[in-house]
Write a protein that holds these residues in place. Sequence first.
Motif, mmCIF file in Angstrom:
data_model
loop_
_atom_site.group_PDB
_atom_site.id
_atom_site.type_symbol
_atom_site.label_atom_id
_atom_site.label_comp_id
_atom_site.label_asym_id
_atom_site.label_seq_id
_atom_site.Cartn_x
_atom_site.Cartn_y
_atom_site.Cartn_z
ATOM 1 N N SER A 30 0.837 -1.203 0.000
ATOM 2 C CA SER A 30 0.000 0.000 0.000
ATOM 3 C C SER A 30 0.872 1.253 0.000
ATOM 4 N N THR A 31 0.311 2.346 -0.504
ATOM 5 C CA THR A 31 1.042 3.615 -0.559
ATOM 6 C C THR A 31 0.193 4.767 -0.027
ATOM 7 N N LEU A 32 0.878 5.790 0.414
ATOM 8 C CA LEU A 32 0.237 7.020 0.881
ATOM 9 C C LEU A 32 1.070 8.196 0.369
ATOM 10 N N LYS A 33 0.402 9.184 -0.208
ATOM 11 C CA LYS A 33 1.063 10.381 -0.720
ATOM 12 C C LYS A 33 0.418 11.594 -0.071
ATOM 13 N N VAL A 34 1.251 12.511 0.447
ATOM 14 C CA VAL A 34 0.749 13.777 0.972
ATOM 15 C C VAL A 34 1.276 14.906 0.093
ATOM 16 N N GLN A 35 0.479 15.967 -0.019
ATOM 17 C CA GLN A 35 0.838 17.073 -0.896
ATOM 18 C C GLN A 35 0.564 18.409 -0.222
ATOM 19 N N ILE A 36 1.401 19.390 -0.565
ATOM 20 C CA ILE A 36 1.175 20.773 -0.140
ATOM 21 C C ILE A 36 0.968 21.595 -1.407
ATOM 22 N N GLU B 133 -0.831 25.610 -6.835
ATOM 23 C CA GLU B 133 0.274 24.905 -7.473
ATOM 24 C C GLU B 133 0.880 23.889 -6.498
ATOM 25 N N LEU B 134 1.080 22.646 -6.957
ATOM 26 C CA LEU B 134 1.705 21.622 -6.128
ATOM 27 C C LEU B 134 3.154 22.018 -5.863
ATOM 28 N N LYS B 135 3.503 22.184 -4.573
ATOM 29 C CA LYS B 135 4.853 22.624 -4.223
ATOM 30 C C LYS B 135 5.691 21.526 -3.587
ATOM 31 N N LYS B 136 5.062 20.619 -2.829
ATOM 32 C CA LYS B 136 5.833 19.595 -2.130
ATOM 33 C C LYS B 136 5.003 18.338 -1.978
ATOM 34 N N GLU B 137 5.704 17.195 -1.994
ATOM 35 C CA GLU B 137 5.024 15.901 -1.898
ATOM 36 C C GLU B 137 5.884 14.970 -1.041
ATOM 37 N N GLY B 138 5.224 14.127 -0.264
ATOM 38 C CA GLY B 138 5.898 13.112 0.526
ATOM 39 C C GLY B 138 5.165 11.801 0.360
ATOM 40 N N SER C 136 4.909 12.544 5.350
ATOM 41 C CA SER C 136 4.942 13.954 5.722
ATOM 42 C C SER C 136 5.629 14.761 4.639
ATOM 43 N N ALA C 137 5.376 16.066 4.665
ATOM 44 C CA ALA C 137 6.022 16.993 3.733
ATOM 45 C C ALA C 137 6.120 18.349 4.419
ATOM 46 N N SER C 138 7.142 19.091 4.031
ATOM 47 C CA SER C 138 7.371 20.427 4.571
ATOM 48 C C SER C 138 7.759 21.329 3.411
ATOM 49 N N TYR C 139 7.232 22.551 3.407
ATOM 50 C CA TYR C 139 7.532 23.493 2.333
ATOM 51 C C TYR C 139 7.913 24.833 2.942
ATOM 52 N N VAL C 140 9.024 25.401 2.483
ATOM 53 C CA VAL C 140 9.462 26.725 2.922
ATOM 54 C C VAL C 140 9.061 27.720 1.840
#
Length: 140
Positions: free
Chosen positions: A109-115, A120-125, A135-139
């Motif tokens: 199984s997979t899990l994707k998180v997005q910011i 506009e998609l800036k970060k993905e984990g 998890s994901a973090s965006y500066v």
Amino acid sequence: MEKPGMSQLLKGTFVVLLATMLLGFVTSCSKDDDDDNNVNGANKSHKLVFKAIASAGSDIGVAVYGIDGNPTTASSLSGTTWSSPEVTAEKGAYNANVAVNAVGANASSTLKVQIWVDGELKKEGTSSGQYLSASASYVF
């Protein structure tokens, strides 16, 4: 030795999620500067949406998201997708963080998180396995 129960795993994953948010907060504070002109996005507010997408048969349980160490927890979730309400990052905001946990249908199984920032998609984990934590973090 007994296998850990589902509630123990979820509690452990939740602790990891909170630790991730705390790390984001500490990171954002350690880079504080009196001159906000040096910070990307310091002179502009942003609209953010946090999202999670899990593979078929998975079940999203908890999401923790926020801006500059001000977390919001969404619990008792279910299903394979989740999206936060739109959040505004005020001028001078430094970073955004999201952490989500889920239980997958099986070990593949997979899990994707997005910011998403200003549409506009800036970060993905991502995460994979039966017990998922991404998890994901965006500066800015």
